[in-house]
Write a protein that holds these residues in place. Structure first.
Motif, mmCIF file in Angstrom:
data_model
loop_
_atom_site.group_PDB
_atom_site.id
_atom_site.type_symbol
_atom_site.label_atom_id
_atom_site.label_comp_id
_atom_site.label_asym_id
_atom_site.label_seq_id
_atom_site.Cartn_x
_atom_site.Cartn_y
_atom_site.Cartn_z
ATOM 1 N N LYS A 1 0.854 -1.191 0.000
ATOM 2 C CA LYS A 1 0.000 0.000 0.000
ATOM 3 C C LYS A 1 0.888 1.239 0.000
ATOM 4 N N ARG A 2 0.462 2.263 -0.717
ATOM 5 C CA ARG A 2 1.220 3.514 -0.779
ATOM 6 C C ARG A 2 0.357 4.635 -0.224
ATOM 7 N N ALA A 3 0.869 5.328 0.766
ATOM 8 C CA ALA A 3 0.134 6.432 1.369
ATOM 9 C C ALA A 3 0.004 7.585 0.370
ATOM 10 N N ASP A 4 1.108 7.948 -0.281
ATOM 11 C CA ASP A 4 1.103 9.034 -1.259
ATOM 12 C C ASP A 4 1.295 8.417 -2.636
ATOM 13 N N LYS A 5 0.199 8.206 -3.336
ATOM 14 C CA LYS A 5 0.256 7.540 -4.631
ATOM 15 C C LYS A 5 0.826 8.433 -5.729
ATOM 16 N N GLY A 6 0.744 9.728 -5.556
ATOM 17 C CA GLY A 6 1.224 10.641 -6.589
ATOM 18 C C GLY A 6 0.068 11.274 -7.345
ATOM 19 N N THR A 7 0.313 11.570 -8.617
ATOM 20 C CA THR A 7 -0.650 12.265 -9.465
ATOM 21 C C THR A 7 -1.287 11.290 -10.445
ATOM 22 N N TRP A 8 -2.606 11.447 -10.647
ATOM 23 C CA TRP A 8 -3.293 10.578 -11.599
ATOM 24 C C TRP A 8 -2.609 10.680 -12.951
ATOM 25 N N TRP A 9 -2.408 9.520 -13.596
ATOM 26 C CA TRP A 9 -1.725 9.457 -14.884
ATOM 27 C C TRP A 9 -2.635 8.916 -15.973
ATOM 28 N N HIS A 10 -3.240 7.747 -15.732
ATOM 29 C CA HIS A 10 -4.011 7.099 -16.791
ATOM 30 C C HIS A 10 -4.894 6.014 -16.195
ATOM 31 N N THR A 11 -5.993 5.728 -16.868
ATOM 32 C CA THR A 11 -6.821 4.564 -16.583
ATOM 33 C C THR A 11 -6.962 3.820 -17.896
ATOM 34 N N PHE A 12 -6.356 2.643 -17.988
ATOM 35 C CA PHE A 12 -6.410 1.852 -19.213
ATOM 36 C C PHE A 12 -7.762 1.139 -19.273
ATOM 37 N N SER A 13 -8.509 1.329 -20.353
ATOM 38 C CA SER A 13 -9.800 0.657 -20.501
ATOM 39 C C SER A 13 -9.583 -0.790 -20.946
ATOM 40 N N GLU A 14 -10.603 -1.625 -20.755
ATOM 41 C CA GLU A 14 -10.510 -3.019 -21.189
ATOM 42 C C GLU A 14 -10.237 -3.091 -22.689
ATOM 43 N N GLU A 15 -10.954 -2.283 -23.456
ATOM 44 C CA GLU A 15 -10.777 -2.300 -24.913
ATOM 45 C C GLU A 15 -9.374 -1.840 -25.304
ATOM 46 N N GLU A 16 -8.870 -0.833 -24.627
ATOM 47 C CA GLU A 16 -7.518 -0.329 -24.877
ATOM 48 C C GLU A 16 -6.474 -1.421 -24.629
ATOM 49 N N VAL A 17 -6.626 -2.172 -23.529
ATOM 50 C CA VAL A 17 -5.686 -3.235 -23.182
ATOM 51 C C VAL A 17 -5.761 -4.357 -24.217
ATOM 52 N N ARG A 18 -6.975 -4.786 -24.539
ATOM 53 C CA ARG A 18 -7.140 -5.878 -25.512
ATOM 54 C C ARG A 18 -6.613 -5.483 -26.883
ATOM 55 N N SER A 19 -6.943 -4.280 -27.342
ATOM 56 C CA SER A 19 -6.506 -3.819 -28.664
ATOM 57 C C SER A 19 -4.996 -3.701 -28.756
ATOM 58 N N PHE A 20 -4.363 -3.141 -27.722
ATOM 59 C CA PHE A 20 -2.911 -2.989 -27.726
ATOM 60 C C PHE A 20 -2.241 -4.350 -27.851
ATOM 61 N N SER A 21 -2.681 -5.301 -27.041
ATOM 62 C CA SER A 21 -2.069 -6.635 -27.052
ATOM 63 C C SER A 21 -2.263 -7.335 -28.384
ATOM 64 N N LEU A 22 -3.454 -7.247 -28.954
ATOM 65 C CA LEU A 22 -3.702 -7.876 -30.252
ATOM 66 C C LEU A 22 -2.845 -7.239 -31.347
ATOM 67 N N ALA A 23 -2.748 -5.913 -31.351
ATOM 68 C CA ALA A 23 -1.947 -5.215 -32.367
ATOM 69 C C ALA A 23 -0.470 -5.580 -32.262
ATOM 70 N N LEU A 24 -0.022 -5.822 -31.055
ATOM 71 C CA LEU A 24 1.385 -6.156 -30.827
ATOM 72 C C LEU A 24 1.677 -7.627 -31.131
ATOM 73 N N GLY A 25 0.646 -8.453 -31.109
ATOM 74 C CA GLY A 25 0.839 -9.887 -31.292
ATOM 75 C C GLY A 25 1.111 -10.588 -29.983
ATOM 76 N N ASP A 26 0.713 -9.967 -28.866
ATOM 77 C CA ASP A 26 0.895 -10.536 -27.529
ATOM 78 C C ASP A 26 -0.211 -11.566 -27.307
ATOM 79 N N HIS A 27 0.155 -12.830 -27.224
ATOM 80 C CA HIS A 27 -0.811 -13.924 -27.155
ATOM 81 C C HIS A 27 -1.147 -14.369 -25.743
#
Length: 165
Positions: free
Chosen positions: A73-99
């Motif tokens: 657990k981190r008390a000070d997480k820092g600054t919000w950066w990104h929230t990866f969506s399910e579609e974003e994760v699936r699309s990236f992996s498929l485009a890369l050829g990550d099986h």
């Protein structure tokens, strides 16, 4: 960097399904030729894969995923950066050829390659080393905290620590 990722994905073996990336290392300017991926195993089922393309080099370590990970657990997480969506994760992996099926599951795990690519867009660097401590799932908000050349990425827990030079 993307060509190195694709080369590592082409080296993928079916028996590695469900494994998670423990570490990713990337260096610009250290390769001289395009070579086949080098794969080595340790006695603990840790797999090291290295690719050299053009003048870059990338190496990853894969570990069996137990599903029982407990992050710090981190008390000070820092600054919000990104929230990866399910579609974003699936699309990236498929485009890369990550099986790896963990990137296409009901609650996909964000690929270490996707995290490295997103960090590269944030800041250009010659070398990158990322230690992955806890899986980052699609839909989880990611917070970054920087300390010198180290970047800590957290959701509710510390997910990764990157050293960028």
């Amino acid at each position: 960097m993307e060509e190195l990722m694709k080369a590592l994905c082409r080296a993928w073996e079916d028996e590695w399904q469900g494994m998670v990336m423990g570490e990713l290392r990337y260096s610009k300017g250290e390769g001289e030729t395009d070579g086949p991926c080098e794969i080595s195993w340790s006695g603990r089922k840790i797999i090291r894969i290295r690719a050299v393309k053009g003048t870059g080099r990338m190496e990853i370590l894969l570990f069996p995923f137990s599903g029982k990970t407990v992050g710090k657990k981190r008390a000070d997480k820092g600054t919000w950066w990104h929230t990866f969506s399910e579609e974003e994760v699936r699309s990236f992996s498929l485009a890369l050829g990550d099986h790896n099926e963990i990137h296409q599951s009901h609650r996909p795990v964000v690929s270490g390659f996707q995290i490295a690519s997103a960090l590269m867009k944030r800041k250009n660097f010659e070398r990158l080393r990322i230690h992955f401590h806890h899986p980052l799932y699609a839909g989880d908000a990611v917070y970054l905290k920087q300390a010198g050349n180290r970047v800590y990425g957290s959701s509710d827990v510390l997910c990764f620590e990157a050293v960028m030079e």
